[in-house]
Every structure is written in structure tokens, then in C-alpha cells.
Design a protein around this motif. Sequence first.
Motif, PDB file in Angstrom:
ATOM      1  N   SER A  84      11.977  12.016  80.046  1.00 26.40           N
ATOM      2  CA  SER A  84      10.731  12.263  79.222  1.00 26.40           C
ATOM      3  C   SER A  84       9.924  11.221  78.907  1.00 26.40           C
ATOM      4  O   SER A  84      10.516  10.013  78.991  1.00 26.40           O
ATOM      5  CB  SER A  84      11.318  13.254  77.907  1.00 26.40           C
ATOM      6  N   ILE A  85       8.824  11.348  78.315  1.00 23.61           N
ATOM      7  CA  ILE A  85       7.981  10.403  77.693  1.00 23.61           C
ATOM      8  C   ILE A  85       7.742  11.193  76.213  1.00 23.61           C
ATOM      9  O   ILE A  85       7.237  12.248  76.371  1.00 23.61           O
ATOM     10  CB  ILE A  85       6.535  10.114  78.378  1.00 23.61           C
ATOM     11  N   ILE A  86       8.304  10.545  75.350  1.00 22.61           N
ATOM     12  CA  ILE A  86       8.029  11.215  73.904  1.00 22.61           C
ATOM     13  C   ILE A  86       7.100  10.299  73.088  1.00 22.61           C
ATOM     14  O   ILE A  86       7.707   9.040  72.731  1.00 22.61           O
ATOM     15  CB  ILE A  86       9.212  11.778  73.123  1.00 22.61           C
ATOM     16  N   ARG A  87       6.046  10.823  72.688  1.00 22.57           N
ATOM     17  CA  ARG A  87       5.025   9.841  71.830  1.00 22.57           C
ATOM     18  C   ARG A  87       5.085  10.582  70.543  1.00 22.57           C
ATOM     19  O   ARG A  87       5.115  11.627  70.024  1.00 22.57           O
ATOM     20  CB  ARG A  87       3.751  10.132  72.323  1.00 22.57           C
ATOM     21  N   LYS A  88       5.074   9.360  69.529  1.00 23.20           N
ATOM     22  CA  LYS A  88       5.019   9.812  68.096  1.00 23.20           C
ATOM     23  C   LYS A  88       3.733   9.126  67.567  1.00 23.20           C
ATOM     24  O   LYS A  88       2.877   8.987  68.152  1.00 23.20           O
ATOM     25  CB  LYS A  88       6.302   8.809  67.764  1.00 23.20           C
ATOM     26  N   ASN A  89       3.755   9.050  66.153  1.00 21.01           N
ATOM     27  CA  ASN A  89       2.529   8.656  65.472  1.00 21.01           C
ATOM     28  C   ASN A  89       2.502   7.240  65.616  1.00 21.01           C
ATOM     29  O   ASN A  89       3.349   6.509  65.551  1.00 21.01           O
ATOM     30  CB  ASN A  89       2.891   8.848  64.051  1.00 21.01           C
ATOM     31  N   ARG A  90       1.010   6.672  66.077  1.00 21.11           N
ATOM     32  CA  ARG A  90       0.502   5.526  65.885  1.00 21.11           C
ATOM     33  C   ARG A  90      -0.629   5.607  65.333  1.00 21.11           C
ATOM     34  O   ARG A  90      -1.411   6.625  65.155  1.00 21.11           O
ATOM     35  CB  ARG A  90       0.560   4.877  67.480  1.00 21.11           C
ATOM     36  N   ASN A  91      -0.914   4.395  64.834  1.00 18.45           N
ATOM     37  CA  ASN A  91      -2.253   4.012  64.375  1.00 18.45           C
ATOM     38  C   ASN A  91      -2.760   2.597  64.799  1.00 18.45           C
ATOM     39  O   ASN A  91      -2.188   2.129  65.368  1.00 18.45           O
ATOM     40  CB  ASN A  91      -2.180   4.014  62.663  1.00 18.45           C
ATOM     41  N   SER A  92      -3.908   2.254  64.578  1.00 11.95           N
ATOM     42  CA  SER A  92      -4.734   1.261  65.159  1.00 11.95           C
ATOM     43  C   SER A  92      -5.241   0.276  63.773  1.00 11.95           C
ATOM     44  O   SER A  92      -5.502   0.734  62.769  1.00 11.95           O
ATOM     45  CB  SER A  92      -5.865   1.714  66.285  1.00 11.95           C
ATOM     46  N   ALA A  93      -5.332  -1.037  64.192  1.00 15.96           N
ATOM     47  CA  ALA A  93      -5.835  -1.966  62.983  1.00 15.96           C
ATOM     48  C   ALA A  93      -6.956  -2.720  63.496  1.00 15.96           C
ATOM     49  O   ALA A  93      -6.882  -2.778  64.822  1.00 15.96           O
ATOM     50  CB  ALA A  93      -4.432  -2.714  62.532  1.00 15.96           C
ATOM     51  N   ALA A  94      -7.392  -3.563  62.572  1.00 18.93           N
ATOM     52  CA  ALA A  94      -8.581  -4.366  62.928  1.00 18.93           C
ATOM     53  C   ALA A  94      -8.118  -5.623  61.983  1.00 18.93           C
ATOM     54  O   ALA A  94      -7.672  -5.607  60.987  1.00 18.93           O
ATOM     55  CB  ALA A  94      -9.746  -3.831  62.577  1.00 18.93           C
ATOM     56  N   ILE A  95      -8.496  -6.554  62.787  1.00 16.48           N
ATOM     57  CA  ILE A  95      -8.366  -8.011  61.964  1.00 16.48           C
ATOM     58  C   ILE A  95      -9.641  -8.500  61.712  1.00 16.48           C
ATOM     59  O   ILE A  95     -10.336  -8.919  62.642  1.00 16.48           O
ATOM     60  CB  ILE A  95      -7.607  -9.348  63.022  1.00 16.48           C
ATOM     61  N   ILE A  96     -10.077  -8.720  60.421  1.00 18.44           N
ATOM     62  CA  ILE A  96     -11.282  -9.251  60.142  1.00 18.44           C
ATOM     63  C   ILE A  96     -11.030 -10.718  59.699  1.00 18.44           C
ATOM     64  O   ILE A  96     -10.105 -11.048  58.921  1.00 18.44           O
ATOM     65  CB  ILE A  96     -11.907  -8.634  58.718  1.00 18.44           C
TER      66      ILE A  96
END
Length: 354
Positions: free
Chosen positions: A184-196
Motif C-alpha cells: 500500500s501507499i497511504i497518504r496523510k495530511n500534508r501542507n505547504s510552506a513558503a520562505i519569505i
Amino acid sequence: MTLETKKSVFVELGKFLSQFSEAGSEQKSDVLFNDIFFDDFEKLIHLSQSHNGWYTPEQVYFAVQSWAEALTEENISKWLSNYSFDNSESDKTVALILAGNIPLVGFHDFLSVLITGNKALIKTSSNDQHLLPFLAKYIIAVDPEFESKITFVEGKLENFDAVIATGSNNTARYFEYYFKDKPSIIRKNRNSAAIITGKETNEELEALGEDIFRYFGLGCRNVSKLFVPKDYSFDNFFQAIFKYQDVIHYEKYANNYDYNKAVFLMSNFKLIDNGFLTLKEDSSYASPISSVFYEFYENLDELKKRLTDDSEQIQCIVSSNLTTDSIAFGETQKPQLWDYADNVDTITFLLTTK
């Protein structure tokens, strides 16, 4: 089917999708089966918001165009050139449990299963039940051999050899238990970020608005967290993203803005607010809709180390080439075929799973 045949079918799908645009859809004479599918797909795009309030025509057109740009002969060949395929057809049935947070979010898994010669047993999200089945019908029209390779199910998933499932952190625990005996491939919550850094141009900050507001911020590739230098002023940022102010006119977004702002204020959190987006200082990566979290940093090297340590929470990082594999401002919602969710190579998984 040979690999070349399968590739050619998805190239035809790309040509079909390329006809649909928010600026005005236009039939092309060299596209297969337009007489059967063109008008109905145009209608489906405009009906999608009645099925899911977040699926406005603008957002669906964007998703469709993104896949049209990806599904070219050049892109598909480049993507698959890194793998070793044999000409024998696999008899694996791969169960796909798809998310529905943004239009066609599960298409890459669908494509990967079919391009590797496997069978797709698909359970769509209740939030996105129409777009992928329609495209499956188009694929089958182009090559009827795909009919035996594609099955949509509404009830319990049965008789499969491997699974790719996408969900929340809570559902992932259920998936891991339920599918513990299957590859299996089980994907969870992920988020993205930005560096300013504070040195960004107005154009870069304006493009960052695309990373924040596209799909109303519902995707894992949407920027939900900003890292800014100590004493950073958000004036230039707010000025640059003002062009996205119309987002507040969408009822579902506006309701989230009002609700989340009220919750923050009742909790006595300090907010920065421009009337359609709130900024809250918070160490978390996952911010609610209509809000972006931010943190100050003093040392860029220390920040890079933290982001490396937190990599399992992060889908992508936006910056001016400050980190390895960072994404340019405005490009998070335009992944290439070889940009894998959670950095898990789906094709390798499908080719090597017995």
C-alpha cells in the motif's frame, strides 16, 4: 496494450482537455470523439459546483488545463523514461481510494495504475464523483481495451492486490489497519510552506497569492504557512495579494473566513487581517481555510534544518531557491507528472509490487 499504445491514449485525452478554458472553450477538428463528449464535458464543468460548492467553473477549468498541459507526448515520455517496462500486461488490481478536496486530485494515481498495465478499482470521494468517471469514458472510447481495466465501486472494496489511499491523518490510521496485509501507499495530511526573505519582488508576492488562494486553499500544495524574517512587515505582501480579493465573494469561502476569524478573536489571538485573509502567528503548518499561519525566523540555516526535520508534514516549499527542490512562487498547483505526492514514487511501487 503496449506502453506506446497506452501513452497515445492519454495524449489524446490531453488534446481533448486542452479545448476547455475559462476564457472560452473551443472545439478542435483533430480531437477524437468531440461529437460525443465535448458538449457534455462543458456542461459537467459548469454543473460541478452544484455537486461540490468548492468546484467553481474557474477552479475546474484550471484543473482541466493543468492536466491538458501535463498530458503531452513529450511530458509522458520524459516521465516514464526513468523506468523499465516490459511488454507483458500485469494482472494486478489496484484499489484507489481518492480524495476530493480539489478537482481531479486522484487523476495521477489513476493514470499511474493504467500506464503500468494494472487494473484500477476506484472508490471516488463523495466530493468528486463525476469528473474522473467522465474522463474514464473518454479513455475507453479512444481504446475499448481500457474498459476491462477500469472499475468504479460505491460499496466495499474487494478482490484487489494493492491499494493507494489518500485521506486525513485519522483515516490513514484506519487505512493502515484495514489494509495491513496488502502492499500500500497511504497518504496523510500534508501542507505547504513558503520562505519569505523580505527581498521578494511584487510579482513574486503576487504569485504567492496564487499558491495560497488557488482551489480556495484546499489542496496539500496550497501554501498554508509563511516563514518570515524577524520584524517583517506584511504591508508589501498584502498589497501584492489584493488582486485575489474577489475570493471573499464565494459564499463557502466567506463563511469560513467569518467563522475562523470569530473563533480566533474569541480566543484572544492576535490577528493580521485584510478583509479576505487572516494571518496568525502559529507553529502549526495546517491553517484553516481563509487563514495562513506564520512564524518569524532569525537564522536561515536553522530554518532549513527544521523544515528537513518536519519533512513528513510538508508537501512542498516555496522560495527563491533557498532549499533543495524548492518551488518557484506561483507554481505549486502546476506539478509535473514526475512530482509525486508525499515524494513516494507511485510508478516504482506499481512496477515492483508483486
